[in-house]
Write an enzyme that holds these catalytic residues in place. Structure first.
Site, PDB file in Angstrom:
ATOM      1  N   HIS A  72       0.831  -1.221   0.000  1.00  0.00           N
ATOM      2  CA  HIS A  72       0.000   0.000   0.000  1.00  0.00           C
ATOM      3  C   HIS A  72       0.863   1.269   0.000  1.00  0.00           C
ATOM      4  O   HIS A  72       0.487   2.275   0.617  1.00  0.00           O
ATOM      5  CB  HIS A  72      -0.951   0.033   1.198  1.00  0.00           C
ATOM      6  CG  HIS A  72      -1.975  -1.064   1.198  1.00  0.00           C
ATOM      7  ND1 HIS A  72      -3.223  -0.921   0.661  1.00  0.00           N
ATOM      8  CD2 HIS A  72      -1.918  -2.340   1.647  1.00  0.00           C
ATOM      9  CE1 HIS A  72      -3.909  -2.049   0.796  1.00  0.00           C
ATOM     10  NE2 HIS A  72      -3.133  -2.936   1.384  1.00  0.00           N
ATOM     11  N   ASN A 145     -10.312  -2.726   2.477  1.00  0.00           N
ATOM     12  CA  ASN A 145     -10.008  -2.756   1.046  1.00  0.00           C
ATOM     13  C   ASN A 145     -11.285  -2.568   0.235  1.00  0.00           C
ATOM     14  O   ASN A 145     -12.380  -2.569   0.787  1.00  0.00           O
ATOM     15  CB  ASN A 145      -9.393  -4.116   0.671  1.00  0.00           C
ATOM     16  CG  ASN A 145      -7.905  -4.210   1.014  1.00  0.00           C
ATOM     17  OD1 ASN A 145      -7.242  -3.201   1.222  1.00  0.00           O
ATOM     18  ND2 ASN A 145      -7.397  -5.419   1.051  1.00  0.00           N
ATOM     19  N   HIS A 336      -4.022   1.519  11.830  1.00  0.00           N
ATOM     20  CA  HIS A 336      -3.781   0.291  12.605  1.00  0.00           C
ATOM     21  C   HIS A 336      -5.116  -0.245  13.088  1.00  0.00           C
ATOM     22  O   HIS A 336      -5.830   0.460  13.806  1.00  0.00           O
ATOM     23  CB  HIS A 336      -2.861   0.643  13.785  1.00  0.00           C
ATOM     24  CG  HIS A 336      -2.640  -0.492  14.741  1.00  0.00           C
ATOM     25  ND1 HIS A 336      -2.733  -1.814  14.375  1.00  0.00           N
ATOM     26  CD2 HIS A 336      -2.322  -0.492  16.063  1.00  0.00           C
ATOM     27  CE1 HIS A 336      -2.480  -2.579  15.434  1.00  0.00           C
ATOM     28  NE2 HIS A 336      -2.233  -1.806  16.460  1.00  0.00           N
TER      29      HIS A 336
HETATM   30 FE1  HDE Z   1      -2.474  -4.696   5.435  1.00  0.00          FE
HETATM   31  N1  HDE Z   1      -0.662  -3.888   5.911  1.00  0.00           N
HETATM   32  N2  HDE Z   1      -1.825  -6.506   6.041  1.00  0.00           N
HETATM   33  N3  HDE Z   1      -4.214  -5.562   4.820  1.00  0.00           N
HETATM   34  N4  HDE Z   1      -3.116  -2.922   4.791  1.00  0.00           N
HETATM   35  C1  HDE Z   1      -0.300  -2.610   5.738  1.00  0.00           C
HETATM   36  O1  HDE Z   1       0.819  -1.296   7.316  1.00  0.00           O
HETATM   37  C2  HDE Z   1      -0.731  -6.735   6.788  1.00  0.00           C
HETATM   38  C3  HDE Z   1      -4.568  -6.868   4.951  1.00  0.00           C
HETATM   39  C4  HDE Z   1      -4.377  -2.625   4.369  1.00  0.00           C
HETATM   40  O2  HDE Z   1      -3.391   3.589   3.979  1.00  0.00           O
HETATM   41  C5  HDE Z   1       1.030  -2.308   6.346  1.00  0.00           C
HETATM   42  O3  HDE Z   1       1.299   0.894   7.677  1.00  0.00           O
HETATM   43  C6  HDE Z   1      -0.664  -8.118   7.178  1.00  0.00           C
HETATM   44  C7  HDE Z   1      -5.979  -7.046   4.771  1.00  0.00           C
HETATM   45  C8  HDE Z   1      -4.447  -1.228   3.994  1.00  0.00           C
HETATM   46  O4  HDE Z   1      -1.799   3.546   5.459  1.00  0.00           O
HETATM   47  C9  HDE Z   1       1.412  -3.616   7.036  1.00  0.00           C
HETATM   48  C10 HDE Z   1      -1.754  -8.721   6.611  1.00  0.00           C
HETATM   49  C11 HDE Z   1      -6.465  -5.794   4.508  1.00  0.00           C
HETATM   50  C12 HDE Z   1      -3.173  -0.725   4.243  1.00  0.00           C
HETATM   51  C13 HDE Z   1       0.261  -4.514   6.668  1.00  0.00           C
HETATM   52  C14 HDE Z   1      -2.487  -7.694   5.911  1.00  0.00           C
HETATM   53  C15 HDE Z   1      -5.349  -4.886   4.537  1.00  0.00           C
HETATM   54  C16 HDE Z   1      -2.374  -1.800   4.737  1.00  0.00           C
HETATM   55  C17 HDE Z   1       2.032  -1.725   5.410  1.00  0.00           C
HETATM   56  C18 HDE Z   1      -2.162 -10.170   6.674  1.00  0.00           C
HETATM   57  C19 HDE Z   1      -7.906  -5.380   4.190  1.00  0.00           C
HETATM   58  C20 HDE Z   1      -2.707   0.703   4.004  1.00  0.00           C
HETATM   59  C21 HDE Z   1       2.247  -0.299   5.866  1.00  0.00           C
HETATM   60  C22 HDE Z   1      -2.440 -10.606   7.976  1.00  0.00           C
HETATM   61  C23 HDE Z   1      -8.832  -5.637   5.266  1.00  0.00           C
HETATM   62  C24 HDE Z   1      -3.047   1.579   5.155  1.00  0.00           C
HETATM   63  C25 HDE Z   1       1.422  -0.129   7.024  1.00  0.00           C
HETATM   64  C26 HDE Z   1      -2.726   3.014   4.843  1.00  0.00           C
HETATM   65  C27 HDE Z   1      -1.041  -1.669   5.125  1.00  0.00           C
HETATM   66  C28 HDE Z   1       0.203  -5.774   7.099  1.00  0.00           C
HETATM   67  C29 HDE Z   1      -3.666  -7.964   5.188  1.00  0.00           C
HETATM   68  C30 HDE Z   1      -5.513  -3.487   4.258  1.00  0.00           C
HETATM   69  C31 HDE Z   1       2.757  -4.180   6.687  1.00  0.00           C
HETATM   70  C32 HDE Z   1       0.423  -8.755   8.009  1.00  0.00           C
HETATM   71  C33 HDE Z   1      -6.766  -8.352   4.882  1.00  0.00           C
HETATM   72  C34 HDE Z   1      -5.648  -0.489   3.453  1.00  0.00           C
HETATM   73  O5  HDE Z   1       1.456  -3.453   8.419  1.00  0.00           O
END
Ligand code: HDE
Length: 682
Positions: A72, A145, A336
């Protein structure tokens, strides 16, 4: 909360600095006398270490970058508000969901997942839809999402999935694309991805606008009411303007013509004061019904079909203010899903549980330490007090001697709050079981909902999905992986898998599709609302046009809130046959047919008539191939007749429609695409 009475806006105002008209100083406040020349021993001599201004300026510059998000990375955000339209008091004690009419400041960051910060907006990808609600009880982040499910079921697989979908590590190719060997190898060897891949290959992955896509919390959360009673919930966000998409060929071309297509669209609509609005609601399941469904409600690769569990809308989200500084706000925002408020709680979804760890962890690195909650965009609008201290770049000055709990010297403050006093008390779910590393049997059905999705698509939507698979799998170099993908997706649909096999040069699949005949109409975009509001029409025009005719059409477009670009041979103005003047704001060079939802072909005369006609013809051909409506003025007919476009669906001709032309054209614009147009006839 009226505009100007927005607590987050007021808080951010205190941090804004306007350097316009001010004297230049160093960061220490010293007035600078020369910002052009470094301090040297003689005009052609060596630069001196003594030059503190040079050192401060260069050092700051050297440290301007922070790590981009690991996923993202490319995002775009705006401010707005949430308004409660239906009290959810019966289900949740969350304060911002109690009183109808109450308003909460919000900040939304949209994003793509795979591409780096500088990649294009219109790539085929999931879009992040992350909302920070600045409530009176602290920040609530709904980090969702635009697709209601996910690729994997357990967080432990996330690094593997991301390594597979990101550019391949040996050559960093391809950028911002899932069309490559490692992703499809991952898919075929981790078949829990099946359902999500159907969505990714669908039109959902190439939205027309951030303003025209749904948002989903994805996971199952809980609402908990004042009596401690809980319900399972899923969050849904529905755009006022309906869910609309680009076509794939168009999306790829926009990536070159205007890589900022989505951010520009949002920015301009907010700048122009247009309404950017979504509804927000929840699906709810009683605790006693947890095991009533043929899917596991803790499995993030599954939807709750809306026909079985309806979405209950409770509020409205409006975006109405662009950021003042992209780095300070969009880049530094720390979303978060562990930022929660009393009345909302988590479940045992193993994907959700892993995320609860990941977001805080990643922010420690990305924002340089544990004090990122003090960055203006991340501060809650309510006071916050605890015994956490120090760390890099601490802003606040906590006074007093005591920084521990329990204490007597400060009267045991800051003190904790009971449930009754509004304290967050984790939901007292009863759990039992053996410690084990395994996946529940109820998580093993990977294909039923993938087929449900397929069954729910209209013919054109199915064609788009098939073409997307053929494109993506066609870019996979390994024939073995291509075969594995075909053999996997036969479980979803034999016809789909056979079409892919034939197009990508591998054996037709042997297996059978799963036996699911149900469909869910809510999944198809064909059932979405349609409006002309804020769609963009390109008026292709030369001099000598019929002034009254054009004026009537353009006025109707404006009345319907349609955005209009006047496109011609040059910038400046043009004169019609009857002395009516128009001002051109785009030329055939500075814009492109892929940047419009519709064209109004006026034609006329130009200095280089041959080129003018050929430019317009090209615009018509491209818009026609992308199934877009085209309106043709009386003076535009000769050029239209030379193009590949045939009179038929979505083509509105002034000489035929007569006085109905403006209304007919608006109707066609509202429809947006005409899939029954056969673009390949001789
Ligand atoms: Fe994320 N995801 N994600 N994700 N995600 C990040 O956090 C992660 C997942 C989503 O506009 C990271 O600050 C793991 C699902 C959005 O700042 C990180 C898993 C969904 C955004 C991270 C998922 C998301 C992130 C990268 C599997 C939809 C952007 C930078 C367990 C419900 C937020 C950050 C923004 C961002 C980890 C799966 C949505 C690495 C470990 C499912 C919208 O922390």
């Amino acid at each position: 909360m009226e505009r100007g009475n927005n607590p987050k806006e007021e808080q951010l105002e205190q941090f804004k600095v306007n350097n316009y008209g001010k004297k230049m100083t160093t960061n220490q406040g010293l007035k600078v006398s020369d910002d052009e020349n470094s301090l040297k021993a003689g005009v052609r001599g060596p630069t001196l270490l003594e030059d503190f201004h040079l050192r401060e300026k260069i050092t700051h510059f050297d440290h301007e970058r922070i790590p981009e998000r690991v996923v993202h990375a490319r995002g775009f955000a705006a401010h707005g508000e949430f308004e409660l339209l239906r009290s959810m008091k019966e289900f949740t004690r969350a304060k911002f969901l109690q009183d109808v009419g109450s308003k909460t400041p919000i900040f939304i960051r949209f994003s793509t997942v795979v591409g780096s910060k500088g990649s294009a907006d219109t790539v085929r990808d999931v879009r992040g839809f992350a909302i920070k609600f600045y409530t009176e009880e602290g920040n609530f982040d709904l980090v969702g999402n635009n697709i209601p499910i996910f690729f994997i079921q357990d967080a432990i697989k996330f690094p593997d999935f991301v390594h597979a979908v990101k550019p391949e590590p040996h050559n960093e190719i391809p950028q911002a694309s899932s069309a490559h060997d490692t992703l499809w190898d991952f898919v075929a060897n981790n078949q829990e991805t099946a359902h999500m891949m159907m969505w990714l290959m669908s039109d959902r992955a190439i939205p027309r606008s951030f303003r025209m896509m749904q948002g989903f919390g994805v996971h199952t959360f809980r609402f908990v009411n004042e009596d401690g009673k809980a319900k399972f919930i899923k969050f849904h966000i529905k755009p006022l303007l309906g869910v609309h998409s680009l076509v794939w060929d168009e999306a790829q071309k926009i990536a070159g013509k205007d890589p900022d297509f989505h951010r520009r669209d949002l920015w301009e609509n907010i700048e122009h004061g247009n309404v950017v609005e979504y509804g927000i609601g929840v699906q709810m399941i009683d605790e006693k019904d947890e095991f009533m469904f043929d899917f596991d409600i803790l499995d993030a690769t599954k939807i709750w079909p809306e026909e079985i569990v309806p979405v209950q809308m409770f509020g409205k989200i409006t975006l109405d203010r662009n950021v003042s500084n992209v780095f300070a706000e969009t880049e530094q925002v720390a979303m978060h899903l562990g930022n929660i408020v009393p009345g909302i709680d988590f479940t045992n979804d193993p994907l959700l549980q892993g995320r609860l760890f990941s977001y805080l962890d990643t922010q420690l690195l990305r924002l340089g330490g544990p004090n990122f909650a003090e960055i203006p965009i991340n501060r809650p609008v309510c006071p916050f007090h605890n015994n956490q201290r120090d760390g890099f770049s601490r802003q606040r000055i906590d006074v007093g001697q005591v920084a521990y709990h329990k204490n007597s010297l400060a009267g045991n403050t800051p003190s904790t709050s009971s449930w009754k006093e509004g304290g967050f008390v984790h939901y007292a779910e009863k759990v039992e079981g053996r410690v084990i590393q395994a996946r529940s049997d109820s998580f093993q059905d990977h294909f039923s909902q993938a087929r449900l999705f397929w069954n729910s698509m209209t013919k054109p939507e199915k064609e788009h999905i098939t073409d997307a698979f053929i494109f993506e799998v066609g870019k996979v170099n390994s024939a073995d992986v291509r075969q594995q993908v075909v053999d996997m997706f036969v479980n979803v649909d034999v016809g789909l898998a056979t079409a892919i096999a034939d197009a990508v040069g591998v054996n037709r699949p042997k297996g059978q599709q799963v036996n699911v005949t149900a469909s869910s109409p809510a999944l198809s975009q064909s059932n979405t609302p349609r409006y002309p509001y804020t769609l963009r029409v390109g008026v292709l025009i030369g001099s000598g046009f019929n002034g009254n005719e054009v004026k009537a059409v353009v006025n109707t477009l404006f009345e319907n809130g349609v955005a209009v670009d006047i496109v011609g041979e040059h910038l400046g103005s043009l004169m019609g046959a009857d002395g009516v003047k128009v001002v051109l704001n785009k030329t055939f060079l500075t814009t492109s047919p892929v940047l419009f939802d519709s064209l109004y072909v006026v034609g006329g005369n130009a200095k280089n008539q041959a080129k003018f006609k050929s430019d317009i013809e090209e615009f018509i051909n491209e818009a026609y191939r992308h199934y877009k409506p085209i309106g043709v003025a009386s003076t535009g007919e000769p050029i239209f007749n030379q193009s590949i476009a045939k009179i038929g669906p979505g083509i509105v001709i002034a000489s035929q429609a007569g006085a109905n032309f403006p209304a007919d054209f608006i109707q066609a614009i509202t429809q947006q695409r005409f899939w029954d147009r056969n673009i390949y006839t001789e």
